[in-house]
Design a protein around this motif. Structure first.
Motif, short mmCIF file in Angstrom:
data_model
loop_
_atom_site.label_atom_id
_atom_site.label_comp_id
_atom_site.label_asym_id
_atom_site.label_seq_id
_atom_site.Cartn_x
_atom_site.Cartn_y
_atom_site.Cartn_z
N HIS A 41 1.79 -7.07 3.36
CA HIS A 41 1.81 -8.37 2.73
C HIS A 41 1.29 -9.41 3.70
O HIS A 41 1.34 -9.24 4.91
N THR A 42 0.81 -10.49 3.13
CA THR A 42 0.36 -11.59 3.97
C THR A 42 1.52 -12.55 4.17
O THR A 42 2.55 -12.47 3.50
N THR A 43 1.36 -13.49 5.04
CA THR A 43 2.43 -14.43 5.38
C THR A 43 2.84 -15.27 4.19
O THR A 43 4.00 -15.58 4.01
N GLY A 44 1.90 -15.64 3.31
CA GLY A 44 2.21 -16.48 2.17
C GLY A 44 2.91 -15.74 1.04
O GLY A 44 3.48 -16.36 0.15
N ASP A 45 2.82 -14.42 0.97
CA ASP A 45 3.46 -13.66 -0.11
C ASP A 45 4.97 -13.72 0.04
O ASP A 45 5.52 -13.80 1.12
N SER A 46 5.60 -13.65 -1.13
CA SER A 46 7.06 -13.57 -1.07
C SER A 46 7.42 -12.14 -0.71
O SER A 46 6.76 -11.19 -1.12
N ALA A 47 8.46 -11.99 -0.01
CA ALA A 47 8.86 -10.66 0.44
C ALA A 47 9.50 -9.91 -0.72
O ALA A 47 10.39 -10.42 -1.39
N HIS A 48 8.99 -8.70 -1.00
CA HIS A 48 9.54 -7.85 -2.04
C HIS A 48 10.21 -6.68 -1.36
O HIS A 48 9.75 -6.18 -0.35
N SER A 49 11.26 -6.25 -1.97
CA SER A 49 11.90 -5.07 -1.42
C SER A 49 11.12 -3.84 -1.90
O SER A 49 10.59 -3.81 -2.99
N PHE A 50 11.05 -2.84 -1.10
CA PHE A 50 10.29 -1.64 -1.40
C PHE A 50 11.15 -0.68 -2.23
O PHE A 50 12.25 -0.32 -1.81
N ASP A 51 10.63 -0.32 -3.41
CA ASP A 51 11.33 0.62 -4.28
C ASP A 51 10.41 1.84 -4.46
O ASP A 51 9.40 1.78 -5.16
N PRO A 52 10.73 2.96 -3.81
CA PRO A 52 9.83 4.12 -3.89
C PRO A 52 9.70 4.67 -5.33
O PRO A 52 8.64 5.16 -5.71
N ALA A 53 10.72 4.60 -6.14
CA ALA A 53 10.64 5.11 -7.52
C ALA A 53 9.65 4.27 -8.32
O ALA A 53 8.87 4.80 -9.12
N ALA A 54 9.66 2.96 -8.12
CA ALA A 54 8.72 2.08 -8.83
C ALA A 54 7.29 2.36 -8.39
O ALA A 54 6.36 2.34 -9.22
N VAL A 55 7.11 2.63 -7.14
CA VAL A 55 5.79 2.94 -6.63
C VAL A 55 5.30 4.26 -7.23
O VAL A 55 4.14 4.39 -7.63
N ALA A 56 6.17 5.25 -7.36
CA ALA A 56 5.80 6.55 -7.93
C ALA A 56 5.44 6.41 -9.40
O ALA A 56 4.46 7.01 -9.88
N ARG A 57 6.17 5.63 -10.15
CA ARG A 57 5.88 5.40 -11.58
C ARG A 57 4.55 4.70 -11.73
O ARG A 57 3.74 5.03 -12.60
N ALA A 58 4.30 3.72 -10.86
CA ALA A 58 3.05 3.00 -10.96
C ALA A 58 1.89 3.92 -10.60
O ALA A 58 0.81 3.81 -11.19
N ALA A 59 2.07 4.84 -9.73
CA ALA A 59 1.03 5.76 -9.34
C ALA A 59 0.73 6.75 -10.45
O ALA A 59 -0.41 7.16 -10.64
N ARG A 60 1.70 7.17 -11.23
CA ARG A 60 1.51 8.11 -12.31
C ARG A 60 0.95 7.41 -13.54
O ARG A 60 0.49 8.07 -14.47
N GLY A 61 1.06 6.11 -13.57
CA GLY A 61 0.52 5.37 -14.68
C GLY A 61 1.50 5.21 -15.81
O GLY A 61 1.11 5.04 -16.95
N HIS A 62 2.69 5.34 -15.64
CA HIS A 62 3.68 5.19 -16.70
C HIS A 62 3.97 3.79 -16.94
O HIS A 62 4.23 2.87 -16.58
#
Length: 172
Positions: free
Chosen positions: A151-172
């Motif tokens: 992330h860049t300095t101006g972005d708001s900090a998001h917590s990392f959710d590995p399950a959300a990342v996996a779903r987004a990668a599969r395209g669901h």
């Protein structure tokens, strides 16, 4: 004036605290005899001489006692100076312990002790009891960086959710 103090009384003003000048010389003759009066014996003059000699003797005795009183006074002054030195050393140890433990000024009064080691232990206990952090406070006015990987300095900090990342990668 005669050079012989055994036969002539001193007529010069004496500088011995008020001894009158009409008394005979108080310097004993070298032969061990008392000085002789010139002329007729004057009882008033003899009484003044005796009184002046007694006063001089009392002053000399008072001065002889003075060194003992001076020693006592100097000892009391030395004790006072030692006490001040000890107190200043304890104050310095307390200031150092308070600074080392990062105790705020309003809590510094709780730090006690009569030796530097006791003061240090007390400072550590006060810091633990009042929850004082050993971490230095951030410098005021200086921005804190919010660094998050990806992330860049101006972005708001998001917590990392590995399950959300996996779903987004599969395209669901």
């Amino acid at each position: 004036m005669s050079d012989n103090p055994t036969t002539a009384p001193s007529t010069e003003p004496a500088n011995d605290g008020g001894t009158t000048g009409d008394a005979p010389s108080t310097t004993p003759p070298s032969s061990g005899q008392a000085p002789q009066w010139e002329g007729d014996f004057d009882p008033e003059r003899a009484a003044r001489l005796v009184e002046n000699l007694r006063r001089d003797l009392a002053e000399a005795r008072a001065k002889a006692k003075t060194p003992a009183s001076e020693v006592a006074e100097l000892k009391s002054q030395l004790d006072a100076i030692k006490g001040e030195l000890t107190q200043s050393r304890l104050d310095a140890a307390k200031a150092d312990a308070v600074a080392t433990a990062r105790i705020p000024a309003h809590l510094a009064a709780y730090v006690t002790g009569s030796t530097p080691d006791e003061i240090k232990a007390s400072a550590e206990k006060v810091a633990a009891d009042f929850g004082v952090s050993a971490e230095p406070d951030p410098i005021p006015g200086r921005p804190r960086p919010r660094l998050t990987p990806g992330h860049t300095t101006g972005d708001s900090a998001h917590s990392f959710d590995p399950a959300a990342v996996a779903r987004a990668a599969r395209g669901h």
